[in-house]
Design an enzyme around this catalytic site. Structure first.
Site, mmCIF file in Angstrom:
data_model
loop_
_atom_site.group_PDB
_atom_site.id
_atom_site.type_symbol
_atom_site.label_atom_id
_atom_site.label_comp_id
_atom_site.label_asym_id
_atom_site.label_seq_id
_atom_site.Cartn_x
_atom_site.Cartn_y
_atom_site.Cartn_z
ATOM 1 N N LYS A 1 -6.852 45.877 -38.279
ATOM 2 C CA LYS A 1 -7.217 45.261 -39.559
ATOM 3 C C LYS A 1 -6.834 43.790 -39.443
ATOM 4 O O LYS A 1 -5.673 43.419 -39.620
ATOM 5 C CB LYS A 1 -6.477 45.933 -40.719
ATOM 6 C CG LYS A 1 -6.853 47.392 -40.938
ATOM 7 C CD LYS A 1 -6.020 47.995 -42.057
ATOM 8 C CE LYS A 1 -6.370 49.465 -42.263
ATOM 9 N NZ LYS A 1 -5.520 50.089 -43.316
ATOM 10 N N ASN B 1 -11.225 9.087 -31.118
ATOM 11 C CA ASN B 1 -10.251 8.539 -32.075
ATOM 12 C C ASN B 1 -9.272 9.598 -32.564
ATOM 13 O O ASN B 1 -8.141 9.277 -32.932
ATOM 14 C CB ASN B 1 -10.953 7.836 -33.243
ATOM 15 C CG ASN B 1 -12.063 8.659 -33.852
ATOM 16 O OD1 ASN B 1 -12.267 9.808 -33.484
ATOM 17 N ND2 ASN B 1 -12.799 8.070 -34.764
ATOM 18 N N CYS B 2 -9.661 10.887 -32.556
ATOM 19 C CA CYS B 2 -8.732 11.935 -32.975
ATOM 20 C C CYS B 2 -7.614 12.148 -31.952
ATOM 21 O O CYS B 2 -6.596 12.770 -32.262
ATOM 22 C CB CYS B 2 -9.481 13.253 -33.195
ATOM 23 S SG CYS B 2 -10.679 13.179 -34.549
#
Length: 549
Positions: free
Chosen positions: A433, A41-42
């Protein structure tokens, strides 16, 4: 053991498959109201726009596959009309023949899902006003699009609504979005959705916020939509995407406990108030992982896990559902917005103490071609740094960072843990980082007192004559392209030589583009005798989220 499962798709189909893996001898019957027992359904909006070209790709599995591989008795196009708890039977009506019969059970799993809401307003049932829940719905929408729709109105700015908007635009259809709130995607905090609103404008989509449809009327030129504002829109197609409601009537009629929002109440084993009936998926009330409070979160991932857990408990295993933290994501015209855990609005509503920070890193090393910017908002406990929630918006790499932060929330980690988190690094994937580390550095510095900070909202809420002395520490060129009203431009590289220009007895607030130079400026001033100094969290880029105009 005779196990009946009401509903397929995510929760029911997962429960059925797991049940068979746990017991080869059990009799397992799956009832599904629609003709398809398990579909994606997505993925439905992307079939409308043609990104998914083959309709069969939307079928996760078929009744025939479930029967042959798992020896499941799958009965589609079957309505469950009643549960007789005392007799431990259900009443089934076959849609094609009309035959009504009873089926007994030892254990029952309810997975009826949730249905799109249709407001009780005049004309809401007129032809051309559709919702999207299943393959039959998407067939109707696609047929209308393929027939040559001239204008679409989408009522609702949630996940399904926006995914449909993107696909309508891809098909070249003029589209209007009507949203009742003052922002898109209501689970998110408002400022994080501002980039999506900008994208809509760039794509030529008309966005009407703080507005609702109050009635529909069929006219010769198409549908007339009457809005609360007094405006009138015309469209060939209207799609309602204003939310879903739990399919709870079967449970209510059976006397099962249902929460105030309509979700079937279950414990952490997914057991309802009946010792032989479990419930999973969008129809149930879940526990918020962070607060422990009951809530409704209709998401496919939790539904699949719940189906698996319910099946394990049916067959004697001790399996617990830890709660739902609402991890969600949507891709939208090349932008990605994702979240996990609590939002700021939720924390304020529950009076939970929190602090927040914003960082605006690139998704990988800036010197490597193709680095895309993102904004991360991190919410955390001001005392111990426990991570409460996170949101991110940008291009590539947003999904990775939210997934990392979702795991951190599951593990009850703190912002101090984010500082030390070791993540994969190569210049085309991240930075030495990582953005997650950067969020940890900023949040940890705030708690330690190294980084006194004020929020953009606090600044905007203060009358201009009551605000602190405001210093923009960016370059003159950056300053000339836009600045916070009332700011004085003193680049951070010149700040040490210009300290005498600053008021000695007045609060000072500094900012840069994203926060890093502002942090350095704050450290310089605090160590130069100025005692009342703060950095504006997230810098000018965060300010623009709150003042996008």
């Amino acid at each position: 053991m005779k196990l009946l499962i009401v509903g397929g798709v995510a929760g029911g189909a997962s429960a059925a498959a797991r049940a068979r893996r746990l017991s080869e001898s059990a009799e397992i019957i799956v009832f599904e109201r629609g003709p398809d027992v398990s579909f994606a359904n997505c993925g439905l909006p992307y079939y409308v726009g043609g990104t998914i070209a083959d309709r069969d790709k939307l079928l996760v599995t078929t009744s025939e596959r479930l029967k042959s591989r798992f020896r499941l008795d799958v009965r589609t196009s079957s309505n469950i009309e009643k549960i007789n708890r005392a007799a431990k039977t259900i009443v089934v009506r076959e849609q094609a023949s009309g035959r009504v019969y009873e089926e007994s059970y030892d254990k029952l799993i309810l997975a009826p899902g949730a249905a799109p809401m249709k407001p009780p307003i005049p004309g809401v049932d007129l032809p051309g006003i559709l919702t999207l829940r299943n393959l039959q719905d998407v067939d109707r929408i696609k047929a209308a699009v393929d027939a040559g729709v001239r204008h679409v109105v989408v009522v609702g700015g949630g996940f399904i609504g926006l995914e449909l908007v993107e696909n309508f635009v891809h098909k070249g259809i003029p589209t209007t979005v009507v949203q009742s709130q003052d922002q898109l995607l209501s689970p998110y905090d408002k400022e994080m959705t501002a980039p999506l609103e900008q994208v809509l404008k760039e794509k030529g989509v008309t966005l009407l916020l703080n507005n609702t449809a109050e009635g529909f009327e069929q006219q010769s030129e198409g549908l007339m939509i009457h809005l609360k504002s007094g405006q009138h829109l015309t469209a060939d197609l209207v799609v309602l995407g204003i939310g879903v409601r739990p399919e709870n009537q079967l449970a209510i009629d059976a006397g099962l406990h249902v929460g105030p929002r309509g979700g079937i109440q279950v414990n952490d084993t997914l057991l309802t108030s009946d010792p032989d009936i479990y419930a999973v998926g969008d129809a149930i009330e879940v526990k918020d992982f962070g607060s422990g409070e009951p809530t409704q979160v209709p998401l496919a991932g939790p539904a699949n896990r719940q189906g698996r857990i319910a099946a394990e408990n049916v067959f004697g295993r001790s399996s617990r559902y830890r709660g739902t933290q609402g991890t969600a994501i949507i891709g939208f015209f090349g932008k990605t917005i994702a979240m996990t855990g609590a939002s700021e609005k939720t924390l304020r509503f529950t009076n939970r103490s929190f602090r927040k920070i914003y960082v605006h890193p690139a998704h990988h090393a800036g010197y490597y071609p193709g680095a895309q910017p993102m904004t991360i908002k991190l919410l955390f406990d001001p005392k111990d740094g426990l991570i409460l929630g996170a949101q991110a918006v940008g291009g590539e790499g947003v999904d990775k960072r939210i997934d990392v932060l979702a795991v951190a929330i599951q593990a009850r980690m703190t912002v101090f843990d984010l500082e030390e988190m070791e993540l994969a690094y190569a210049p085309q994937f991240g930075s030495a980082k990582d953005p997650v580390n950067m969020a940890g550095f900023v949040a940890s510095g705030l708690i330690r007192g190294d980084h006194p900070q004020t929020d953009v909202e606090s600044l905007l809420a203060t009358a201009s004559d009551q605000r602190p002395y405001l210093i923009d520490v960016r370059t003159p060129q950056e300053f000339s392209q836009g600045a916070i009203p009332g700011a004085v431009n003193i680049p951070v590289d010149d700040l040490r030589e210009r300290l005498k220009e600053l008021p000695a007895n007045k609060p000072i607030a500094v900012y840069c583009q994203v926060g890093q130079r502002g942090y350095l400026a704050t450290r310089i001033l605090l160590q130069s005798g100025f005692t009342d100094v703060v950095n504006i969290g997230g810098g000018y880029k965060t300010y623009k989220l709150f003042s996008p105009g």
